[in-house]
Design a protein around this motif. Structure first.
Motif, PDB file in Angstrom:
ATOM      1  N   ILE A 183       8.111   4.976  -0.797  1.00 32.90           N
ATOM      2  CA  ILE A 183       8.925   4.083  -1.616  1.00 32.90           C
ATOM      3  C   ILE A 183      10.363   4.088  -1.117  1.00 32.90           C
ATOM      4  CG2 ILE A 183       9.890   3.712  -3.923  1.00 32.90           C
ATOM      5  CD1 ILE A 183       7.220   4.853  -5.034  1.00 32.90           C
ATOM      6  N   ARG A 184      10.894   5.277  -0.827  1.00 31.19           N
ATOM      7  CA  ARG A 184      12.269   5.360  -0.297  1.00 31.19           C
ATOM      8  C   ARG A 184      12.370   4.612   1.029  1.00 31.19           C
ATOM      9  NH1 ARG A 184      11.682  10.859  -1.810  1.00 31.19           N
ATOM     10  NH2 ARG A 184      11.495  11.437   0.400  1.00 31.19           N
ATOM     11  N   GLN A 185      11.344   4.743   1.866  1.00 32.50           N
ATOM     12  CA  GLN A 185      11.352   4.040   3.145  1.00 32.50           C
ATOM     13  C   GLN A 185      11.355   2.534   2.929  1.00 32.50           C
ATOM     14  OE1 GLN A 185       8.034   5.063   5.674  1.00 32.50           O
ATOM     15  NE2 GLN A 185       8.539   3.497   7.204  1.00 32.50           N
ATOM     16  N   ALA A 186      10.539   2.062   1.980  1.00 27.58           N
ATOM     17  CA  ALA A 186      10.482   0.627   1.693  1.00 27.58           C
ATOM     18  C   ALA A 186      11.816   0.140   1.138  1.00 27.58           C
ATOM     19  CB  ALA A 186       9.357   0.337   0.702  1.00 27.58           C
ATOM     20  N   GLN A 187      12.434   0.931   0.265  1.00 27.01           N
ATOM     21  CA  GLN A 187      13.727   0.522  -0.287  1.00 27.01           C
ATOM     22  C   GLN A 187      14.789   0.448   0.810  1.00 27.01           C
ATOM     23  OE1 GLN A 187      13.856   1.853  -4.933  1.00 27.01           O
ATOM     24  NE2 GLN A 187      14.255   3.492  -3.486  1.00 27.01           N
ATOM     25  N   ARG A 243      16.716  -1.790  -4.353  1.00 24.30           N
ATOM     26  CA  ARG A 243      15.834  -0.992  -5.190  1.00 24.30           C
ATOM     27  C   ARG A 243      14.577  -1.799  -5.493  1.00 24.30           C
ATOM     28  NH1 ARG A 243      17.932   3.438  -7.621  1.00 24.30           N
ATOM     29  NH2 ARG A 243      16.443   3.359  -9.336  1.00 24.30           N
ATOM     30  N   ILE A 244      13.477  -1.086  -5.627  1.00 25.44           N
ATOM     31  CA  ILE A 244      12.250  -1.743  -6.039  1.00 25.44           C
ATOM     32  C   ILE A 244      11.734  -1.039  -7.289  1.00 25.44           C
ATOM     33  CG2 ILE A 244      11.681  -2.415  -3.679  1.00 25.44           C
ATOM     34  CD1 ILE A 244       9.535  -0.293  -3.634  1.00 25.44           C
ATOM     35  N   ALA A 245      10.887  -1.734  -8.002  1.00 27.30           N
ATOM     36  CA  ALA A 245      10.214  -1.155  -9.165  1.00 27.30           C
ATOM     37  C   ALA A 245       8.743  -1.000  -8.821  1.00 27.30           C
ATOM     38  CB  ALA A 245      10.377  -2.062 -10.385  1.00 27.30           C
ATOM     39  N   SER A 295       0.837  -1.204   0.000  1.00 28.65           N
ATOM     40  CA  SER A 295       0.000   0.000   0.000  1.00 28.65           C
ATOM     41  C   SER A 295       0.871   1.253   0.000  1.00 28.65           C
ATOM     42  CB  SER A 295      -0.947  -0.003   1.209  1.00 28.65           C
ATOM     43  OG  SER A 295      -2.018   0.899   1.028  1.00 28.65           O
ATOM     44  N   LEU A 296       1.699   1.362  -1.032  1.00 29.88           N
ATOM     45  CA  LEU A 296       2.675   2.448  -1.100  1.00 29.88           C
ATOM     46  C   LEU A 296       2.022   3.822  -1.109  1.00 29.88           C
ATOM     47  CD1 LEU A 296       5.186   0.915  -3.668  1.00 29.88           C
ATOM     48  CD2 LEU A 296       5.556   1.251  -1.211  1.00 29.88           C
ATOM     49  N   GLY A 297       0.801   3.911  -1.616  1.00 31.81           N
ATOM     50  CA  GLY A 297       0.123   5.200  -1.640  1.00 31.81           C
ATOM     51  C   GLY A 297      -0.792   5.435  -0.465  1.00 31.81           C
ATOM     52  N   GLY A 298      -0.805   4.526   0.497  1.00 34.09           N
ATOM     53  CA  GLY A 298      -1.727   4.622   1.620  1.00 34.09           C
ATOM     54  C   GLY A 298      -1.334   5.678   2.635  1.00 34.09           C
ATOM     55  N   SER A 299      -2.230   5.872   3.607  1.00 34.84           N
ATOM     56  CA  SER A 299      -1.992   6.883   4.639  1.00 34.84           C
ATOM     57  C   SER A 299      -1.480   6.288   5.939  1.00 34.84           C
ATOM     58  CB  SER A 299      -3.289   7.659   4.917  1.00 34.84           C
ATOM     59  OG  SER A 299      -4.324   6.779   5.330  1.00 34.84           O
ATOM     60  N   LEU A 300      -1.735   5.012   6.178  1.00 33.94           N
ATOM     61  CA  LEU A 300      -1.244   4.373   7.393  1.00 33.94           C
ATOM     62  C   LEU A 300       0.240   4.073   7.271  1.00 33.94           C
ATOM     63  CD1 LEU A 300      -4.147   1.825   8.081  1.00 33.94           C
ATOM     64  CD2 LEU A 300      -3.762   4.053   9.148  1.00 33.94           C
ATOM     65  N   PRO A 301       0.974   3.976   8.387  1.00 37.45           N
ATOM     66  CA  PRO A 301       2.396   3.651   8.312  1.00 37.45           C
ATOM     67  C   PRO A 301       2.617   2.334   7.572  1.00 37.45           C
ATOM     68  CG  PRO A 301       1.812   4.376  10.534  1.00 37.45           C
ATOM     69  CD  PRO A 301       0.526   4.216   9.778  1.00 37.45           C
ATOM     70  N   LEU A 302       3.738   2.244   6.875  1.00 38.91           N
ATOM     71  CA  LEU A 302       4.067   0.994   6.204  1.00 38.91           C
ATOM     72  C   LEU A 302       4.156  -0.139   7.221  1.00 38.91           C
ATOM     73  CD1 LEU A 302       6.852   2.130   3.688  1.00 38.91           C
ATOM     74  CD2 LEU A 302       4.482   1.520   3.160  1.00 38.91           C
ATOM     75  N   GLU A 346       6.333  -3.562  -6.776  1.00 41.54           N
ATOM     76  CA  GLU A 346       5.067  -3.340  -6.077  1.00 41.54           C
ATOM     77  C   GLU A 346       4.208  -2.420  -6.931  1.00 41.54           C
ATOM     78  OE1 GLU A 346       2.639  -3.245  -4.052  1.00 41.54           O
ATOM     79  OE2 GLU A 346       3.081  -4.557  -2.363  1.00 41.54           O
ATOM     80  N   HIS A 347       2.951  -2.264  -6.561  1.00 37.33           N
ATOM     81  CA  HIS A 347       2.013  -1.464  -7.330  1.00 37.33           C
ATOM     82  C   HIS A 347       2.057   0.000  -6.899  1.00 37.33           C
ATOM     83  CE1 HIS A 347       0.490  -5.590  -7.623  1.00 37.33           C
ATOM     84  NE2 HIS A 347       0.019  -5.223  -8.809  1.00 37.33           N
ATOM     85  N   LEU A 348       1.987   0.879  -7.873  1.00 40.64           N
ATOM     86  CA  LEU A 348       1.893   2.309  -7.592  1.00 40.64           C
ATOM     87  C   LEU A 348       0.425   2.614  -7.296  1.00 40.64           C
ATOM     88  CD1 LEU A 348       3.356   4.979  -7.366  1.00 40.64           C
ATOM     89  CD2 LEU A 348       3.069   5.295  -9.827  1.00 40.64           C
ATOM     90  N   SER A 349       0.024   2.289  -6.072  1.00 39.97           N
ATOM     91  CA  SER A 349      -1.386   2.359  -5.682  1.00 39.97           C
ATOM     92  C   SER A 349      -1.466   2.291  -4.166  1.00 39.97           C
ATOM     93  CB  SER A 349      -2.162   1.183  -6.287  1.00 39.97           C
ATOM     94  OG  SER A 349      -1.712  -0.047  -5.722  1.00 39.97           O
ATOM     95  N   TYR A 350      -2.690   2.243  -3.647  1.00 41.11           N
ATOM     96  CA  TYR A 350      -2.873   1.902  -2.238  1.00 41.11           C
ATOM     97  C   TYR A 350      -3.944   0.821  -2.148  1.00 41.11           C
ATOM     98  CZ  TYR A 350      -7.156   4.786  -1.960  1.00 41.11           C
ATOM     99  OH  TYR A 350      -8.411   5.315  -2.133  1.00 41.11           O
TER     100      TYR A 350
END
Length: 278
Positions: A126-130, A136-138, A66-73, A95-99
């Motif tokens: 995304i930077r946090q996930a990487q 790197r992620i796509a 949920s990269l576009g979500g509002s809750l913490p990863l 991952e998907h560019l979405s939430y």
């Protein structure tokens, strides 16, 4: 673990497990799975996964960050995903560019508003996930039907996210075709506007023709000829990138899916030959 270059892949689905276990070595270069669907899985499916990863490289395409979500990863999910990727020596993770979550999981991929504020928000995640995954992620361009608020175009939004996050792009060619039909833009111009250096993989899949101006991304049918044509153009523009054939239901005999993966390989070779000749 195979060291075959990742060029032609097939989605690893439980409904295909029995046939995949009997497929010949080299039929595809890699299999792609959603790690969330396989983390901690034991029994026959866990054994099947172990057998397949001894013969085929594994790519991973996540569903739940949920990269576009509002809750913490979800740090627990990130920890599990990192261990899964490391254990299976996964070279390509996307991952998907979405939430896909709010108070709970929405079980769908929701589009992000195309605004500069959203660019900063999702790029930071995304930077946090990487950083957490130490790789790197796509991110993948998704199909969407009810467009969110658009202060910029889909193309400009994707380009801005890639630059701000310094991440890669998994280009879903079918999603470009579907969105172009549904939202009235030029699919070829969209491809030409993407930064080639960011594209590290592609997806092709089937869709459903609800109407001439309404296509539904289903992953439940063979790839349409128009999508094959767009994929050929993408290969010419971005080169032969690791490409997965996605099929999520209505499974035909595996031989029919392998005919489609063979077509991916043929188009990739044609492009490689053209570049050598040129």
């Amino acid at each position: 673990m195979t060291t075959t270059p990742l060029l032609v892949g097939l989605g690893l689905r439980r409904g295909l497990m029995h046939e995949l276990l009997t497929v010949e070595d080299g039929a595809v270069d890699f299999l792609e799975c959603a790690p969330e669907n396989w983390i901690g899985v034991g029994g026959a499916y866990g054994q099947g996964l172990a057998q397949l990863t001894e013969r085929f490289a594994l790519a991973c395409h996540g569903l739940s960050l949920s990269l576009g979500g509002s809750l913490p990863l979800d740090r627990g999910l990130l920890d599990q995903t990192r261990r899964f990727l490391d254990r299976h020596q996964v070279r390509l993770y996307s991952e998907h560019l979405s939430y896909c979550s709010d108070d709970g999981h929405l079980y769908d991929l929701m589009p992000i508003p195309f605004t500069q504020e959203a660019v900063y928000h999702v790029a930071a995640r995304i930077r946090q996930a990487q950083d957490h995954l130490q790789r790197r992620i796509a991110v993948e361009n998704i199909s969407y039907y009810a467009a969110p608020y658009q202060a910029m175009s889909e193309l400009d939004f994707i380009r801005a996210v890639l630059d701000e996050a310094d991440c890669d792009l998994l280009l879903d060619v079918n999603n470009v075709f579907v969105n172009a039909c549904n939202h009235g833009y030029d699919a070829q111009a969209f491809l030409q506007g993407l930064p080639p250096a960011r594209v590290v993989g592609m997806h092709v899949a089937g869709h459903y023709d609800e109407a001439p101006d309404l296509k539904v991304d289903t992953h439940g049918a063979p790839v349409k000829e128009d999508v094959w044509s767009l994929f050929a153009m993408a290969c010419k523009h971005f080169g032969a990138q690791p490409t997965t054939l996605e099929r999520d239901f209505n499974y035909p005999p595996l031989a029919e899916l392998l005919e489609e993966t063979d077509r991916i390989r043929t188009l990739q070779r044609e492009v490689s030959h053209e570049r050598i000749v040129a």
